[in-house]
Design an enzyme around this catalytic site. Structure first.
Site, short mmCIF file in Angstrom:
data_model
loop_
_atom_site.label_atom_id
_atom_site.label_comp_id
_atom_site.label_asym_id
_atom_site.label_seq_id
_atom_site.Cartn_x
_atom_site.Cartn_y
_atom_site.Cartn_z
CE LYS A 2 100.62 15.19 59.71
NZ LYS A 2 100.55 13.76 59.42
CB THR A 3 96.44 12.36 56.48
OG1 THR A 3 97.13 12.50 57.73
CG2 THR A 3 96.34 10.89 56.14
CG ASP A 30 102.95 11.72 58.05
OD1 ASP A 30 102.88 12.96 57.92
OD2 ASP A 30 102.15 11.06 58.75
CD GLU A 31 103.34 13.95 62.11
OE1 GLU A 31 103.96 15.02 62.25
OE2 GLU A 31 102.14 13.81 62.41
CD GLN A 41 101.53 20.36 64.47
OE1 GLN A 41 100.96 19.53 65.20
NE2 GLN A 41 101.13 20.59 63.24
NE ARG A 45 97.06 19.40 68.61
CZ ARG A 45 97.34 19.14 67.33
NH1 ARG A 45 96.94 18.01 66.78
NH2 ARG A 45 98.00 20.01 66.59
#
Length: 682
Positions: free
Chosen positions: A33-34, A212-213, A243, A589
């Site tokens: 995503k970044t 973002d997020e 998430q 993770r």
């Protein structure tokens, strides 16, 4: 152009090239995503020629903002000024510096931190728990409630008192030209809301906005974004509904779930190719999260190939669990795996204690991320200090720590006077307080406090006798006599602290059972050996809560405490769908191996309890057996409910909607159909 697109897959490329109108990019864990955000920013500036100064990219942490700025600078060249890429709060700070004069405030204001805030509150009111007041004031500001409005809404006396403190706190900030963390967004929104021309001007300046997020935004941040987009609809948000794990601190999953309702004409792009985890890990993560009903729906697609199956560790208790995990970690380290490529995650902080002990015994160095080691926590140090004093009344260091815990009306000045008087008489503080007359004590402290100190000494001596007669009963008598859990009553983290204390009490009882002839001094010696970990040079494995692990990745991940009551948390106030999202976050993770651990029993709330294996094993396809079916709806006709946007209403009908239930709710005469997961019972 080639520099921007060479690392992007087809889905990322489509999202990057769609520059106009509202865009929702659903970015699964490990889906890049970044890279997508920065590539889209570069595309706007380098290819479409949008001035960098007309873009605004918002995120939540300074670390994320710095990483994105660094990556943007590598991709974007030949611009006179860099694009504004910062946190929501940093944007608010910059905005207020230019515009706070509109509410008759000077722009040389100072931003106070959390400690400053608590000190100011404590000066205003030292009776109510300061953390509780601070938390409520934060909630008021994020709900845009003035002190008057907060007072009118308060039904309980304590909350009316908090509203009064809020009023005095606000007056203090105004008088001293201070703003707190919450003001940075609340005042920014207030200025934009009250000044339509200013809102239009700022919106025109930032004609392309990215967030973002987005799943972590709260209601106020959504309102701020709507103001920033009042002259255009070029808002691109990136996030993952699977998430969304910060509901407890105000984040609202409805923001991402209903983005297309808040911003009409939304185009949605899904990033599902995962570049982090091996196929078996993604298989269990996908299987688990598919049991959530309230989600937009996507599936992580593996690109890293196959690997080891997910390992399930079955243990009799937490001690066996810690031994097994330590053995596995030692094997990994011996095979050449770097320590910092290994992480141990847990849902509840109290579970770290047994793992810490196991790692210490095995000589494995670890770093506890986002929290103190179990024995370094204030509430545990207080308990240890009580035991030290009861073992040795003349331990002045420990005595000073506990003499005002719980509060006995003694400030630092009073304690200093007592200590000076004791030293002048060449005695310990305990001995001085025992022998001094009430008249002598009243010369140092208030009359009421002098009597309280005499009672305190008497209680210490009573507990000391009990510790000799029955070591096992001692820990219950300690709590019953001094009510140490009351120290944390009303604090925001009361439940965690009490859970830690119960864990310690359980640890003590376990020690007595295993060593029935041992006394308190042996127990203290055992603790010292366990808690004073040698300073080992070199890298360490990481231990952290699942919340703290979000955004991180490790080659090898161990998740402990997969039992009903720990993961998922169950009971009053728990949200099973958010618990499932926590499980999903923890699974994803892991890059190479994932180990899921559960124990048949643990010390819990001071007692050893038999535990049921987490339903998540079943839902993730890791064991056979019938699924634990939850009730699809806990609501019935006539129930009073609350919705974040529409407020309070009454359920007048219930119907099935796919895997979810739809409620027909009467909100003050207006009937609306809303999914059951988006309301709470009043």
């Amino acid at each position: 152009m080639e520099k921007i697109f060479k690392k992007l897959n087809a889905s990322q490329t489509k999202a990057v090239k769609h520059s106009e109108g509202p865009v929702l990019i659903l970015a699964g864990a490990g889906s890049g995503k970044t890279t997508t955000i920065i590539s889209r920013l570069a595309y706007l500036i380098e290819v479409l020629g949008i001035p960098a100064s007309n873009t605004l990219t918002l995120t939540f942490t300074n670390k994320a903002a710095k990483e994105m700025r660094d990556r943007a600078s590598e991709m974007i060249s030949n611009i006179s000024s860099p694009p504004l890429l910062c946190t929501f709060h940093k944007f608010g700070l910059l905005f207020l510096k230019f515009n706070i004069h509109l509410i008759k405030r000077e722009n040389n204001f100072v931003v106070i931190d959390t400690d400053d805030k608590k000190r100011i509150i404590k000066k205003i009111n030292s009776e109510l728990p300061t953390p509780l007041i601070a938390s409520e004031i934060s909630r008021y500001k994020n709900s845009l409630l003035s002190p008057d409005e907060a007072y009118k809404q308060a039904e309980l006396y304590n909350y009316q008192q908090i509203a009064k403190v809020y009023e005095q706190y606000q007056a203090y900030l105004m008088e001293n030209n201070l703003v707190d963390f919450d003001d940075l967004i609340a005042l920014t929104y207030k200025l934009l809301d009250e000044n339509p021309e200013l809102a239009k001007s700022i919106s025109q300046k930032y004609s392309y906005i990215m967030v973002d997020e987005y799943q972590d935004t709260n209601e106020l941040q959504l309102k701020l974004l709507q103001k920033l987009c009042c002259s255009h609809n070029n808002l691109c948000v990136v996030g993952d509904d699977d998430q969304s794990i910060y509901g407890w601190r105000g984040a609202h999953i409805r923001n991402i779930m209903e983005f297309d309702q808040d911003f009409a004409g939304t185009n949605t792009f899904k990033l599902e190719e995962n570049y982090r985890s091996r196929e078996p890990i993604l298989k269990v993560a996908n299987s688990l999260i598919e049991h959530n009903r309230s989600r937009l729906g996507k599936k992580l697609i593996p690109t890293c190939g196959s690997g080891e199956d997910v390992t399930v560790l079955n243990s009799h208790d937490e001690n066996e669990e810690s031994r097994k995990i330590a053995t596995k970690i030692n094997k990994l380290l011996s095979s050449g795996v770097k320590a910092n490529d290994i992480a141990i995650l847990y849902r509840v902080n109290v579970l770290s204690r047994s793992i810490e002990d196991g790692l210490n015994r095995s000589g494995i160095s670890y770093k506890l991320v986002g929290g103190l080691r179990f024995y370094d926590r204030a509430e545990i140090k207080d308990l240890i200090s009580y035991i030290r004093v009861i073992t040795n009344f003349h331990d002045d260091f420990s005595f000073k720590r506990i003499v005002n815990k719980p509060k006995r009306g003694l400030g630092k000045t009073s304690i200093d006077k007592i200590e000076l008087a004791a030293h002048s008489g060449e005695t310990s503080i305990y001995e001085y307080l025992k022998k001094a007359s009430l008249e002598e004590l009243e010369a140092l402290v208030k009359k009421k406090n002098a009597h309280t100190l005499k009672t305190f000494i008497s209680n210490l001596e009573k507990i000391s006798k009990i510790s000799i007669e029955s070591t096992y009963d001692f820990i219950d008598e300690l709590e019953n006599t001094f009510h140490l859990k009351d120290i944390y009553a009303g604090m925001a983290d009361e439940a965690d602290r009490v859970l830690n204390m119960d864990e310690f009490y359980g640890l003590f009882r376990d020690f007595v059972k295993k060593s029935p002839v041992s006394g308190l001094d042996e127990f203290l010696n055992e603790l010292t050996l366990q808690s004073e970990q040698d300073q080992v040079e070199g890298a360490s494995i990481y231990m952290m809560s699942i919340h703290a692990s979000k955004g991180l990745e490790f080659e090898h991940v161990f998740i402990i405490g997969l039992e009903e009551g720990f993961l998922p948390l169950v009971g009053e106030g728990s949200d099973l769908e958010e618990e499932r999202r926590l499980g999903y976050v923890s699974f994803t993770r892991a890059k190479t191996t994932l180990t899921l651990s559960h124990a048949s029993s643990r010390f819990y709330k001071g007692r050893r309890s038999d535990l049921e294996k987490s339903r998540f094993f079943n839902e993730a396809g890791l064991c056979e057996g019938s699924l634990k079916l939850e009730k699809n709806t806990a609501f019935k006709k006539g129930d009073l409910v609350r919705h974040k946007i529409f407020g309070a209403g009454r359920v007048i009908g219930i119907s099935k909607s796919g895997r979810e239930f739809k409620l027909k709710i009467n909100f003050a005469g207006i009937s609306r159909d809303i999914l059951a997961s988006f309301v709470e019972r009043l």
